[in-house]
Write an enzyme that holds these catalytic residues in place. Structure first.
Site, PDB file in Angstrom:
ATOM      1  CB  THR A 103      -1.594  -3.159  -2.085  1.00  8.61           C
ATOM      2  OG1 THR A 103      -1.371  -2.867  -3.468  1.00  8.61           O
ATOM      3  CG2 THR A 103      -0.570  -4.166  -1.626  1.00  8.61           C
ATOM      4  N   GLY A 147       0.772  -1.231   0.000  1.00  7.33           N
ATOM      5  CA  GLY A 147       0.000   0.000   0.000  1.00  7.33           C
ATOM      6  C   GLY A 147       0.803   1.282   0.000  1.00  7.33           C
ATOM      7  N   GLY A 185       2.906   2.156  -2.401  1.00  7.17           N
ATOM      8  CA  GLY A 185       3.061   2.652  -3.774  1.00  7.17           C
ATOM      9  C   GLY A 185       4.228   2.075  -4.533  1.00  7.17           C
ATOM     10  CE  LYS A 186       6.163  -3.497  -2.553  1.00  9.48           C
ATOM     11  NZ  LYS A 186       5.008  -3.349  -1.645  1.00  9.48           N
ATOM     12  CB  THR A 187       2.902  -1.709  -8.121  1.00  2.00           C
ATOM     13  OG1 THR A 187       3.084  -2.942  -7.423  1.00  2.00           O
ATOM     14  CG2 THR A 187       2.540  -2.004  -9.569  1.00  2.00           C
ATOM     15  CB  SER A 188       2.274   3.559  -8.422  1.00  2.00           C
ATOM     16  OG  SER A 188       1.002   2.974  -8.254  1.00  2.00           O
ATOM     17  CG  ASP A 243       3.349  -6.867  -4.870  1.00  2.98           C
ATOM     18  OD1 ASP A 243       2.838  -7.717  -4.122  1.00  2.98           O
ATOM     19  OD2 ASP A 243       3.196  -5.638  -4.733  1.00  2.98           O
TER      20      ASP A 243
END
Length: 600
Positions: free
Chosen positions: A508, A18, A20-23, A45
């Site tokens: 997430t 949550g 913001g790693k993916t973004s 992930d």
């Protein structure tokens, strides 16, 4: 962005769910590709939505992203990798070893450790086999291996048969069974991770004291095993421009700035970037291109239809007081709060305990979270309330000594050395803490016991599979025929135990809580309720950015209410931090005056 200055070949993004790693990983990959580099974006992930972000289907094969020249992507499915991994290890021994041993191996391979190792197994080749990535200048990884995973990979392989013979103790070493042949490749991969010329680790956090403390622990854990080339990104910082005429926004901004001013010393030495909170969902190229922009870009994609100064009505949903009313009916019992780091378990556990104690019930509030500061949260003693904090390090050392003195007493030097190695595995701490919890659990027959940070479903299953606690309780019974109840039996009994899953109204964290629920159900434990914490949708806000984020939350809250939870509550984001018994009661007592935003 400092983390993009002279980037090395491998870029790893790591952090709790949550944040913001993916973004950020996707935005980084786009920026590198649009600067003329050839980039491969790899996600390991389990909650990854890289395919949704780009609007294309991505699987376990490299796929070109047509809308961005030079960018390709690959999604490793950790669950599929873990299943294939289990089949590879268990298959050859099924029908050969006794069924009890096979079941024990399967259980050792059922938890998060196996998923992490299997995912690492999948992308090891990307770190070590240059022929697979010769077409790319940069490999961007969404989710780095944890220090936990790397420590497991560094353990020797000689204990595999040792554990199968029953000489070792319950741990998470099972996932490494049969990996001896890959050890040279794994060593090369770990060496690549530790090489600052080839690899950069980007720690992603939010501007919250608890989250920054957790990231500090991650930094120290990774640095201790040689991964010292680290950068820090503080994501989702509310812009000062949003604070005008909105007391809640002003309070959030002040709270975030105070957290950043008190950033842990070990993080102050790291190069640091701050990214402004955005109002919009980070899906699609337009949104991702704005993510790494300045705070002035935060408002770019707000829907003009929602810019009116009138606030929508707060969300109508069950509150925490509703859950407390139901919990209080029994007069005693065990209440466990579970969830990922940073969702507010400690605060909610304290609020539940304070409200129950205020109603006249005897309550024992216990935590094993090293980042929990219950004395600060409670600020004063309260009648009927006992507070304890389990020290994980002290309990782990006590557990190690206990095992060495009992199981290790009859071993030779080599056997004892292997047992000591087993006891250095990361899951030993969780098992040791559960032993301490089991002592507290016994009190729940006469009072309320509220536990912050409970053991995972995998650990509970592993302990039950080994029979360790059944045997221990039986040994402690004076009469061999005496009836006894083990901690596991108590946790599985809904009349004695209520498990509350804590999450945030974001994609997430909700997915991670759903995965935790499935893990618990596999252990025969049915979660009693979900709590959605820090919800903007449950407040009244003026800030256009916060109003849009409140609308974004509605889908996740609906998912909790309609798909995941049998009962749930939504706790609003507050202007004042819930510190002190008075404010904690306002979280769980609807008759108390609400903590109003305009009271700041």
């Amino acid at each position: 962005m400092k983390f993009l200055d002279h980037p090395p070949r491998f870029l790893f993004f790591t952090g709790k769910g949550g944040v913001g790693k993916t973004s950020i990983a996707c935005a980084t990959a786009i920026q590198l590709a649009e600067s003329g580099k050839r980039v491969l974006l790899v996600s390991t992930d389990p909650a990854s939505n890289v395919g949704q972000v780009f609007g294309v289907t991505i699987g376990n094969q490299v796929v070109g992203i047509e809308a961005v020249a030079g960018l390709s992507a690959l999604e490793i499915d950790p669950q599929a990798a873990a299943q294939a991994y289990r089949d590879r290890i268990v298959g050859p021994v099924r029908g050969v070893l006794p069924e009890a041993i096979v079941k024990g191996i399967e259980e050792q391979l059922s938890g998060a450790c196996t998923t992490e190792i299997a995912a690492f197994d999948e992308f090891t080749a990307l770190l070590t086999d240059s022929t697979l990535t010769v077409d790319f200048d940069h490999i961007v990884f969404d989710t780095a291996p944890t220090g936990h995973t790397i420590r497991l990979l560094q353990l020797p392989g000689a204990w595999s048969g040792f554990l199968e013979e029953g000489k070792g103790d319950a741990s998470c070493l099972g996932p490494l069974a049969g990996l001896e042949k890959q050890r040279s490749q794994y060593k090369a991969a770990v060496d690549a991770l530790a090489d600052g010329h080839r690899t950069r680790l980007i720690l992603v956090a939010r501007a919250q004291i608890a989250t920054l403390r957790e990231v500090a622990r991650t930094h120290e854990e990774l640095a201790a095993i040689g991964l010292s080339q680290q950068y820090l990104v503080v994501n989702g910082v509310l812009p000062a421009s949003e604070t005008a005429a909105d007391p809640l926004a002003a309070a959030i901004h002040e709270r975030e700035q105070a957290a950043l001013a008190r950033i842990p010393a070990v993080l102050k030495r790291l190069p640091c970037d701050r990214l402004a909170l955005k109002s919009f969902n980070l899906v699609g190229l337009t949104a991702l291109r704005q993510l790494l922009g300045s705070a002035d870009d935060a408002m770019t994609e707000i829907d003009p239809a929602h810019t009116a100064q009138t606030s929508p009505a707060p969300l109508a949903a069950p509150d925490l007081a509703t859950l407390v009313d139901e919990i209080a009916v029994d007069g005693h019992g065990l209440v466990m709060l579970m969830g990922k780091g940073g969702v507010g378990k400690t605060t909610l556990a304290a609020a539940l305990a304070v409200e129950l104690a205020s109603r006249g019930y005897p309550v024992h509030l216990s935590t094993s979270d090293p980042a929990a500061h219950l004395s600060d949260t409670l600020d004063a003693a309260l009648e009927n309330l006992t507070v304890s904090q389990i020290d994980p390090h002290a309990e782990t050392e006590r557990y190690r000594q206990q095992v060495l003195e009992s199981q290790g007493a009859s071993l030779d030097a080599q056997g004892r050395a292997l047992l000591e190695e087993d006891l250095r595995s990361p899951c030993t701490e969780e098992i040791a803490v559960f032993q301490a919890f089991s002592r507290v659990i016994r009190e729940a027959g006469k009072k309320f016991v509220v536990m912050d940070t409970a053991p995972t479903g995998h650990t509970l299953l592993l302990l039950d599979a080994t029979g360790a606690y059944h045997r221990e309780i039986a040994r402690q019974s004076r009469n061999a025929d005496e009836h006894f109840t083990t901690p596991m039996m108590q946790l599985q009994d809904p009349k004695q135990t209520k498990v509350l899953l804590v999450t945030l109204a974001e994609t997430t964290p909700v997915l991670e809580a759903a995965n935790l629920q499935a893990d618990l159900r596999r252990a025969g434990i049915e979660p009693w309720a979900w709590v959605v914490n820090n919800s903007i949708a449950a407040t009244t806000v003026v800030s256009p950015l916060l109003r849009q984020r409140a609308r974004n939350e509605l889908r996740e809250i609906d998912a909790v209410a309609s798909r995941h939870a049998k009962r749930y509550a939504v706790v609003p984001l507050l202007a004042e931090e819930p510190i002190g018994t008075a404010r904690l009661r306002k979280l769980a007592n609807r008759e108390a005056e609400p903590v109003a935003a305009d009271g700041m």
